[in-house]
Design an enzyme around this catalytic site. Structure first.
Site, PDB file in Angstrom:
ATOM      1  N   CYS A  78       0.835  -1.202   0.000  1.00 37.50           N
ATOM      2  CA  CYS A  78       0.000   0.000   0.000  1.00 37.50           C
ATOM      3  C   CYS A  78       0.878   1.265   0.000  1.00 37.50           C
ATOM      4  O   CYS A  78       1.454   1.611  -1.017  1.00 37.50           O
ATOM      5  CB  CYS A  78      -0.977  -0.019   1.173  1.00 37.50           C
ATOM      6  N   HIS A 166      -3.793  -5.063   0.629  1.00 35.06           N
ATOM      7  CA  HIS A 166      -3.290  -5.576   1.907  1.00 35.06           C
ATOM      8  C   HIS A 166      -3.429  -7.098   1.956  1.00 35.06           C
ATOM      9  O   HIS A 166      -4.506  -7.618   2.266  1.00 35.06           O
ATOM     10  CB  HIS A 166      -4.053  -4.941   3.069  1.00 35.06           C
ATOM     11  N   GLU A 168      -2.253  -9.058   4.147  1.00 39.17           N
ATOM     12  CA  GLU A 168      -2.306  -9.535   5.531  1.00 39.17           C
ATOM     13  C   GLU A 168      -3.724  -9.594   6.087  1.00 39.17           C
ATOM     14  O   GLU A 168      -3.972 -10.229   7.113  1.00 39.17           O
ATOM     15  CB  GLU A 168      -1.433  -8.636   6.433  1.00 39.17           C
TER      16      GLU A 168
END
Length: 328
Positions: A78, A166, A168
């Site tokens: 990001c 993202h 994660e």
């Protein structure tokens, strides 16, 4: 011990990146963007986190990556991806509207090492207000969404990647696979780390660092300082002296009960009952901030007075939760 270095730019998801890496059985460390260590021989790769900041802001965090970029595997997430574009010949502009939520990523280069095995399309999670509008020709696009052209790119000639989404976050359905491709595949980590191996490594490092010198540690009775005490005790035994201060604000009988439990652990603990001092200094004080300052001051003074009685102590130990490494 092989590790991944995570450089934090203040993202709410940084701790989650670390968790995902550790779930791959790889050790990692989070360091703030303005105070991170030089990569050593154990550093296998670096991840740049997201951020609430914009790379277009004059005060935006922009660390010196000259010792990393092009020298170690590097993944910008990001804000990290935008930073790698903005600072090395590309352009980042404000998006027409903030993109937040699910998006479908089309993998345009399934043979790329980062994209290996990812289905196309695959759902990813976006959270950004800027977008990369231009990048040099060496920034080869390996994934795009309907609204984001540079959703994933690979800088040719380097082991450097940037992703606008993202991985994660749970809503990125194949995010763990992408992180595995980077950490295990590109960085070459073995994936054999575990909390147990961390204990063994930490104990050996403490032995080597402290040698035969003495250490003082302040105990609170909580998990953080107790774990630190046990690791140190395992490493240096009687060279460790712990100080447990009763400020009179503990639960009923907690001071005596905790001291007794520490005896069972084999720790060398000095218990200091300073409750009357705290009561006297807090008497009549109603302002919460003033109370906090009085408690902090009295603790430091009581602890310091007791610590001075211990001869030849060279080290002060502290146990705290991992996020405090960043926040402090």
């Amino acid at each position: 011990m092989e590790k991944i270095l995570i450089i934090d730019f203040g993202s709410q998801y940084t701790q989650l990146i670390a968790r995902r890496v550790r779930e791959l059985n790889v050790y990692c460390e989070i360091h703030p963007f303005n105070h991170f260590p030089e990569p050593d021989a154990d550093t296998k790769g670096v991840i740049l986190s997201g951020s609430p900041s914009s790379v277009r802001d004059t005060e935006a965090p922009k660390p010196d990556l000259s010792g990393i970029k092009g020298k170690l595997p590097l993944l910008g997430v990001c804000y990290g991806a935008q930073l790698l574009a903005n600072e090395y010949g590309g352009e980042v502009e404000g998006a027409p509207s903030r993109e937040y939520g699910r998006a479908m990523l089309t993998v345009t280069d399934p043979e790329d090492a980062l994209m290996k095995g990812l289905p196309s399309p695959t759902q990813v999670w976006m959270s950004h207000g800027d977008t990369i509008t231009y990048a040099p020709d060496t920034y080869r696009i390996i994934g795009s969404t309907e609204n984001v052209k540079y959703a994933a790119y690979h800088i040719e000639g380097e082991q450097t990647w940037g992703i606008q989404f993202h991985p994660e976050v749970y809503h990125s359905t194949d995010g763990t696979l992408l992180l595995s491709n980077f950490v295990l595949g590109i960085c070459g980590c073995s994936g054999t780390w575990s909390p147990a191996s961390f204990i063994e490594t930490t104990v050996e490092e403490l032995k080597a660092k402290i040698g035969d010198e003495r250490v003082i540690l302040g105990l609170s009775g909580g998990v953080d300082s107790s774990v630190a005490a046990m690791l140190l005790h395992k490493a240096i035994g009687s060279q460790l002296t712990c100080i447990f201060v009763n400020n009179g604000l503990l639960r009923k009988n907690e001071f005596d009960e905790v001291l007794e439990s520490y005896k069972g652990m084999g720790l060398n603990v000095i218990g200091v009952d300073a409750s009357e001092r705290f009561y006297n200094d807090l008497k009549g004080v109603t302002d919460p901030e003033q109370k906090r300052k009085i408690i902090g001051r009295d603790f430091v003074e009581v602890f310091n007075a007791e610590a001075k009685k211990i001869e030849n102590a060279r080290w002060l130990a502290q146990g705290t939760i991992y996020p405090d490494v960043i926040e402090s």
